[in-house]
Scaffold this motif. Structure first.
Motif, PDB file in Angstrom:
ATOM      1  N   LEU A 275       0.896  -1.283   0.091  1.00  0.00           N
ATOM      2  CA  LEU A 275      -0.131   0.177  -0.004  1.00  0.00           C
ATOM      3  C   LEU A 275       0.897   1.194   0.021  1.00  0.00           C
ATOM      4  CD1 LEU A 275      -2.663   1.527   0.157  1.00  0.00           C
ATOM      5  CD2 LEU A 275      -2.358   1.262   2.724  1.00  0.00           C
ATOM      6  N   PHE A 276       0.648   2.139  -0.994  1.00  0.00           N
ATOM      7  CA  PHE A 276       1.489   3.185  -1.229  1.00  0.00           C
ATOM      8  C   PHE A 276       0.604   4.462  -1.065  1.00  0.00           C
ATOM      9  CE2 PHE A 276       4.551   0.271  -2.585  1.00  0.00           C
ATOM     10  CZ  PHE A 276       5.704   0.626  -2.153  1.00  0.00           C
ATOM     11  N   VAL A 277       0.710   5.518  -0.297  1.00  0.00           N
ATOM     12  CA  VAL A 277       0.033   6.689  -0.165  1.00  0.00           C
ATOM     13  C   VAL A 277       0.671   7.893  -0.309  1.00  0.00           C
ATOM     14  CG1 VAL A 277      -1.889   7.853   1.308  1.00  0.00           C
ATOM     15  CG2 VAL A 277      -1.743   5.248   1.422  1.00  0.00           C
ATOM     16  N   GLY A 278       0.404   8.703  -1.187  1.00  0.00           N
ATOM     17  CA  GLY A 278       1.109   9.714  -1.205  1.00  0.00           C
ATOM     18  C   GLY A 278       0.368  11.295  -1.565  1.00  0.00           C
ATOM     19  N   ASN A 279       0.895  12.103  -1.070  1.00  0.00           N
ATOM     20  CA  ASN A 279       0.345  13.572  -1.183  1.00  0.00           C
ATOM     21  C   ASN A 279      -1.094  13.706  -1.084  1.00  0.00           C
ATOM     22  OD1 ASN A 279       0.609  16.516  -1.699  1.00  0.00           O
ATOM     23  ND2 ASN A 279       0.463  16.026  -3.948  1.00  0.00           N
ATOM     24  N   PRO A 280      -1.639  13.374  -0.144  1.00  0.00           N
ATOM     25  CA  PRO A 280      -3.278  13.367   0.202  1.00  0.00           C
ATOM     26  C   PRO A 280      -3.771  14.705   0.058  1.00  0.00           C
ATOM     27  CG  PRO A 280      -2.341  12.063   1.833  1.00  0.00           C
ATOM     28  CD  PRO A 280      -1.115  12.822   1.108  1.00  0.00           C
ATOM     29  N   THR A 281      -4.858  15.383  -0.599  1.00  0.00           N
ATOM     30  CA  THR A 281      -5.476  16.309  -0.912  1.00  0.00           C
ATOM     31  C   THR A 281      -6.032  16.651   0.653  1.00  0.00           C
ATOM     32  OG1 THR A 281      -5.627  16.270  -2.920  1.00  0.00           O
ATOM     33  CG2 THR A 281      -6.866  17.904  -1.895  1.00  0.00           C
ATOM     34  N   VAL A 282      -5.466  17.387   1.313  1.00  0.00           N
ATOM     35  CA  VAL A 282      -6.121  17.570   2.762  1.00  0.00           C
ATOM     36  C   VAL A 282      -7.315  18.621   2.809  1.00  0.00           C
ATOM     37  CG1 VAL A 282      -5.747  18.147   5.245  1.00  0.00           C
ATOM     38  CG2 VAL A 282      -4.261  16.805   3.910  1.00  0.00           C
ATOM     39  N   GLY A 283      -6.893  19.772   2.003  1.00  0.00           N
ATOM     40  CA  GLY A 283      -7.836  21.073   2.143  1.00  0.00           C
ATOM     41  C   GLY A 283      -7.952  21.806   3.373  1.00  0.00           C
ATOM     42  N   LYS A 284      -8.530  22.713   3.499  1.00  0.00           N
ATOM     43  CA  LYS A 284      -8.551  23.757   4.712  1.00  0.00           C
ATOM     44  C   LYS A 284      -9.187  22.827   6.022  1.00  0.00           C
ATOM     45  CE  LYS A 284     -10.008  28.109   6.320  1.00  0.00           C
ATOM     46  NZ  LYS A 284     -10.514  29.626   6.035  1.00  0.00           N
ATOM     47  N   VAL A 285      -8.284  22.887   7.078  1.00  0.00           N
ATOM     48  CA  VAL A 285      -8.932  21.986   8.029  1.00  0.00           C
ATOM     49  C   VAL A 285      -8.423  22.738   9.371  1.00  0.00           C
ATOM     50  CG1 VAL A 285      -8.821  19.636   6.908  1.00  0.00           C
ATOM     51  CG2 VAL A 285      -6.590  20.807   8.180  1.00  0.00           C
ATOM     52  N   SER A 286      -9.420  22.119  10.419  1.00  0.00           N
ATOM     53  CA  SER A 286      -9.131  22.738  11.903  1.00  0.00           C
ATOM     54  C   SER A 286      -7.963  21.868  12.510  1.00  0.00           C
ATOM     55  CB  SER A 286     -10.352  23.085  12.395  1.00  0.00           C
ATOM     56  OG  SER A 286      -9.975  23.214  13.878  1.00  0.00           O
ATOM     57  N   LEU A 287      -6.992  22.265  12.928  1.00  0.00           N
ATOM     58  CA  LEU A 287      -6.123  21.379  13.905  1.00  0.00           C
ATOM     59  C   LEU A 287      -5.316  22.194  14.923  1.00  0.00           C
ATOM     60  CD1 LEU A 287      -5.181  18.381  13.321  1.00  0.00           C
ATOM     61  CD2 LEU A 287      -3.057  19.073  12.303  1.00  0.00           C
ATOM     62  N   GLY A 289      -6.437  23.602  17.324  1.00  0.00           N
ATOM     63  CA  GLY A 289      -7.365  25.024  17.542  1.00  0.00           C
ATOM     64  C   GLY A 289      -6.902  25.986  16.318  1.00  0.00           C
ATOM     65  N   LYS A 290      -6.614  25.570  15.026  1.00  0.00           N
ATOM     66  CA  LYS A 290      -6.339  26.615  14.312  1.00  0.00           C
ATOM     67  C   LYS A 290      -6.759  26.374  12.876  1.00  0.00           C
ATOM     68  CE  LYS A 290      -2.163  28.782  16.401  1.00  0.00           C
ATOM     69  NZ  LYS A 290      -0.595  28.868  16.121  1.00  0.00           N
ATOM     70  N   ASP A 291      -7.032  26.958  11.996  1.00  0.00           N
ATOM     71  CA  ASP A 291      -7.682  26.750  10.530  1.00  0.00           C
ATOM     72  C   ASP A 291      -6.318  26.853   9.701  1.00  0.00           C
ATOM     73  OD1 ASP A 291      -9.992  26.306  11.737  1.00  0.00           O
ATOM     74  OD2 ASP A 291     -10.757  28.243  10.861  1.00  0.00           O
ATOM     75  N   VAL A 292      -6.134  25.573   9.066  1.00  0.00           N
ATOM     76  CA  VAL A 292      -4.764  25.510   8.130  1.00  0.00           C
ATOM     77  C   VAL A 292      -4.979  24.807   6.793  1.00  0.00           C
ATOM     78  CG1 VAL A 292      -3.343  25.386  10.161  1.00  0.00           C
ATOM     79  CG2 VAL A 292      -4.099  23.170   9.119  1.00  0.00           C
ATOM     80  N   THR A 293      -4.266  25.220   5.945  1.00  0.00           N
ATOM     81  CA  THR A 293      -4.211  24.528   4.661  1.00  0.00           C
ATOM     82  C   THR A 293      -2.966  23.963   4.129  1.00  0.00           C
ATOM     83  OG1 THR A 293      -6.036  26.274   4.044  1.00  0.00           O
ATOM     84  CG2 THR A 293      -5.002  24.825   2.141  1.00  0.00           C
ATOM     85  N   PRO A 294      -2.748  22.564   4.404  1.00  0.00           N
ATOM     86  CA  PRO A 294      -1.381  22.060   4.042  1.00  0.00           C
ATOM     87  C   PRO A 294      -0.997  22.368   2.667  1.00  0.00           C
ATOM     88  CG  PRO A 294      -2.859  20.551   5.315  1.00  0.00           C
ATOM     89  CD  PRO A 294      -3.767  21.752   4.885  1.00  0.00           C
ATOM     90  N   ALA A 295       0.141  22.633   2.698  1.00  0.00           N
ATOM     91  CA  ALA A 295       0.963  22.788   1.355  1.00  0.00           C
ATOM     92  C   ALA A 295       0.955  21.522   0.355  1.00  0.00           C
ATOM     93  CB  ALA A 295       2.268  23.415   1.407  1.00  0.00           C
ATOM     94  N   ASP A 296       0.961  21.730  -0.798  1.00  0.00           N
ATOM     95  CA  ASP A 296       0.998  20.402  -1.658  1.00  0.00           C
ATOM     96  C   ASP A 296       2.524  19.736  -1.589  1.00  0.00           C
ATOM     97  OD1 ASP A 296      -0.217  18.890  -3.767  1.00  0.00           O
ATOM     98  OD2 ASP A 296       0.974  19.620  -5.141  1.00  0.00           O
ATOM     99  N   LEU A 297       2.611  18.492  -1.731  1.00  0.00           N
ATOM    100  CA  LEU A 297       3.766  17.742  -1.752  1.00  0.00           C
ATOM    101  C   LEU A 297       3.959  17.006  -3.087  1.00  0.00           C
ATOM    102  CD1 LEU A 297       3.496  16.320   1.819  1.00  0.00           C
ATOM    103  CD2 LEU A 297       5.133  18.341   1.213  1.00  0.00           C
ATOM    104  N   PRO A 298       4.380  17.855  -4.087  1.00  0.00           N
ATOM    105  CA  PRO A 298       4.396  16.944  -5.509  1.00  0.00           C
ATOM    106  C   PRO A 298       5.310  15.988  -5.382  1.00  0.00           C
ATOM    107  CG  PRO A 298       5.389  19.331  -5.774  1.00  0.00           C
ATOM    108  CD  PRO A 298       4.553  19.011  -4.167  1.00  0.00           C
ATOM    109  N   ASN A 299       6.418  15.936  -4.755  1.00  0.00           N
ATOM    110  CA  ASN A 299       7.677  15.094  -4.749  1.00  0.00           C
ATOM    111  C   ASN A 299       7.322  13.824  -3.981  1.00  0.00           C
ATOM    112  OD1 ASN A 299      10.180  16.263  -6.299  1.00  0.00           O
ATOM    113  ND2 ASN A 299       9.476  17.857  -4.956  1.00  0.00           N
ATOM    114  N   ALA A 300       6.264  13.924  -2.864  1.00  0.00           N
ATOM    115  CA  ALA A 300       5.575  12.743  -2.242  1.00  0.00           C
ATOM    116  C   ALA A 300       4.695  12.055  -3.213  1.00  0.00           C
ATOM    117  CB  ALA A 300       4.742  13.362  -1.044  1.00  0.00           C
ATOM    118  N   ALA A 301       4.008  12.624  -4.132  1.00  0.00           N
ATOM    119  CA  ALA A 301       3.352  11.970  -4.910  1.00  0.00           C
ATOM    120  C   ALA A 301       4.078  11.209  -5.810  1.00  0.00           C
ATOM    121  CB  ALA A 301       2.347  13.019  -5.616  1.00  0.00           C
TER     122      ALA A 301
END
Length: 507
Positions: A275-287, A289-301
């Motif tokens: 099983l290989f999982v890479g660069n999930p699209t997380v979007g804007k999330v709460s974590l 106590g803060k709202d964050v949007t994780p950066a894209d990880l093209p090389n992880a993909a």
């Protein structure tokens, strides 16, 4: 007494309460010159709940948490400690003199004790190595971590990587009367004038050099004192300027009895897929106590696209890599590789939200919809021989007598035999090449620890100067058992992967 039905939080509190008594008994046995008894006693105080989890999942019926402890105490009372230790040496084939075990434990005064197990057991007290010194050195070292483009959670708006690591270490509780972690961190300026290399040299001088003459073979299994789990052992530098990983493949275990428990179990002959999982699209999330949007990880993909070809598997990328789908597949995989963002305090992993793949949701996602947590892992059964967590901080967590309570420990408790995790942020650029080299070695029947050592050496002599830095290759650490995949086993995993993913559709 069986604690299998007791919530894990309560189990941890229970075993933590009695850890100091094991430390006191260790000191008592050392004063009586019974070093082997002291070793077994302090080891019994560690990873009790992890041992319980492993036993529970490896057996059809629950086992008493204290069965093993009773047997050890009977050995100690009968002065038959050597029988138990000989059994461990035989299991790990130490009599061949091609490997050594190094066990560390601080006493209540903060003095370091060390045991080396080869064809015999030798104990040494390291009088000039105190707990506070190690804490200051490790905090200072982790505060220097500088990876320009990484899989770090920099979007959390933390002041620095150093603050993230100090936050991780602060739950460690010193015995009564000892300085608090907070006070020590505030005074860490005493080592701020040292360069990173000097700190690595100082750690080697205090940890390895006092017992270097006792170590045999080219494999080193280290059972750290809980505080030392954050030390990058492979990157420690000797008096000749060589890294420890130049001479030894390094394996970390939370305790001797958990390693023994895992190795005594036979491998499952029914192999699963990779099983290989890479660069999930997380979007804007709460974590946190803060709202964050994780950066894209093209090389992880790109990393998982490349690695999945080793096993004829189909990688899960972007919006396909949802928490719900990944959790369902984790239970059936023999190899698990996740390249994503990691949460900085416990190493928990950020995946795509469980919402529909085509749904464009403008609201902020809740943590339970995308964050792969320790609890999620502990609620399933993992049969994987190897789990590779190519995310930042997956070796981090709260320090207790159980070792580090984080995502790595959760995978071990859920049944994984070997976990490759990270101590600090990793480079999104360099990690792709690092993992290609690592899996290339793995597919040549190289044991995991040796495959990692060879990959580290490859980077130490890399044509790109920036890749030679220990910040790039040193965070990767093996926890648990040193597994190996034979050619026929790799072929079985390839067959399973091709068969499963040829008809697999994410819905």
């Amino acid at each position: 007494m069986f604690l299998g039905s007791v919530p894990e939080q309560n189990q941890l509190a229970f075993v933590k309460q009695y850890f100091d008594s094991h430390t006191i008994l260790m000191s008592c046995f050392l004063s009586l010159e019974r070093a082997e008894s002291a070793l077994l006693v302090i080891d019994l105080g560690r990873s009790k709940e992890l041992h319980c989890c492993i036993e529970k999942r490896r057996n059809s019926v629950g086992k008493d948490l204290f069965d093993y402890a009773r047997a050890i105490w009977n050995r100690i009372e009968a002065r038959d400690e050597k029988i138990e230790i000989d059994g461990l040496r035989a299991l790990l084939q130490l009599r061949k003199n091609d490997a050594s075990i190094l066990v560390f434990a601080f006493d209540l005064e903060g003095v370091l004790n060390a045991w080396v197990l080869t064809d015999k057991v030798i104990f040494r007290k390291v009088l000039d190595a105190h707990r506070e010194t190690f804490l200051l050195l490790i905090v200072e070292l982790l505060g220097r971590v500088d990876v320009n483009i990484d899989r770090n959670s920099s979007f959390y708006m933390l002041d620095s990587v150093a603050n993230a690591n100090i936050q991780v270490m602060s739950p460690f509780e010193f015995p009564s009367g000892q300085p608090s972690c907070k006070n020590l961190v505030e005074s860490s300026g005493s080592y701020s004038h040292f360069c990173e290399r000097k700190i690595l040299e100082m750690l080697f001088k205090r940890l390895v050099n006092p017992v270097k003459d006792l170590i045999k073979g080219n494999k080193l299994i280290i059972v750290p004192d809980p505080l030392l789990f954050f030390a990058p052992f492979s990157a420690l530098i000797d008096e000749n300027g060589s890294y420890l990983s130049n001479g030894y493949s390094v394996q970390i275990s939370p305790s001797l009895h958990t390693l023994k428990c895992t190795m005594e179990q036979s491998f499952d002959s029914n192999f699963g897929f990779a099983l290989f999982v890479g660069n999930p699209t997380v979007g804007k999330v709460s974590l946190n106590g803060k709202d964050v949007t994780p950066a894209d990880l093209p090389n992880a993909a790109e990393e998982v696209k490349c690695l999945s070809k080793f096993f004829q598997a189909r990688p899960l990328l972007g919006r396909e890599a949802t928490k719900q789908v990944v959790l369902q597949l984790l239970t059936r995989a023999s190899i698990i590789h996740i390249a994503a963002h990691g949460e900085p305090t416990r190493g928990e992993i950020m995946l795509a939200s469980n919402s529909s793949l085509t749904e464009q949701c403008s609201s902020v996602g809740k943590p339970e919809s995308h964050l792969l947590t320790q609890r999620d892992i502990l609620n399933i059964s993992v049969q994987a021989r190897l789990v590779v967590l190519c995310c930042c901080h997956t070796g981090q967590g709260e320090i207790t007598s159980e070792g580090v309570i984080g995502i790595t420990r959760a995978f071990l408790a859920a049944g994984a035999r070997c976990v490759l995790a990270t101590l600090w942020p990793i480079s999104d650029y360099a990690t792709k090449e690092f993992m290609e080299k690592f899996y290339g070695e793995l597919c040549q029947e190289t044991p995991v620890c040796e495959a990692l050592r060879r990959t580290m050496y490859f980077f130490q002599t890399h044509e790109k100067e920036e890749y030679r830095s220990s910040w790039i290759w040193a965070p990767f650490t093996i926890y648990g058992e040193d597994v190996k995949f034979g050619k026929d086993e790799i072929e079985k995993i390839r067959e399973k992967s091709h068969q499963f993913f040829s008809g697999f559709v994410v819905v």
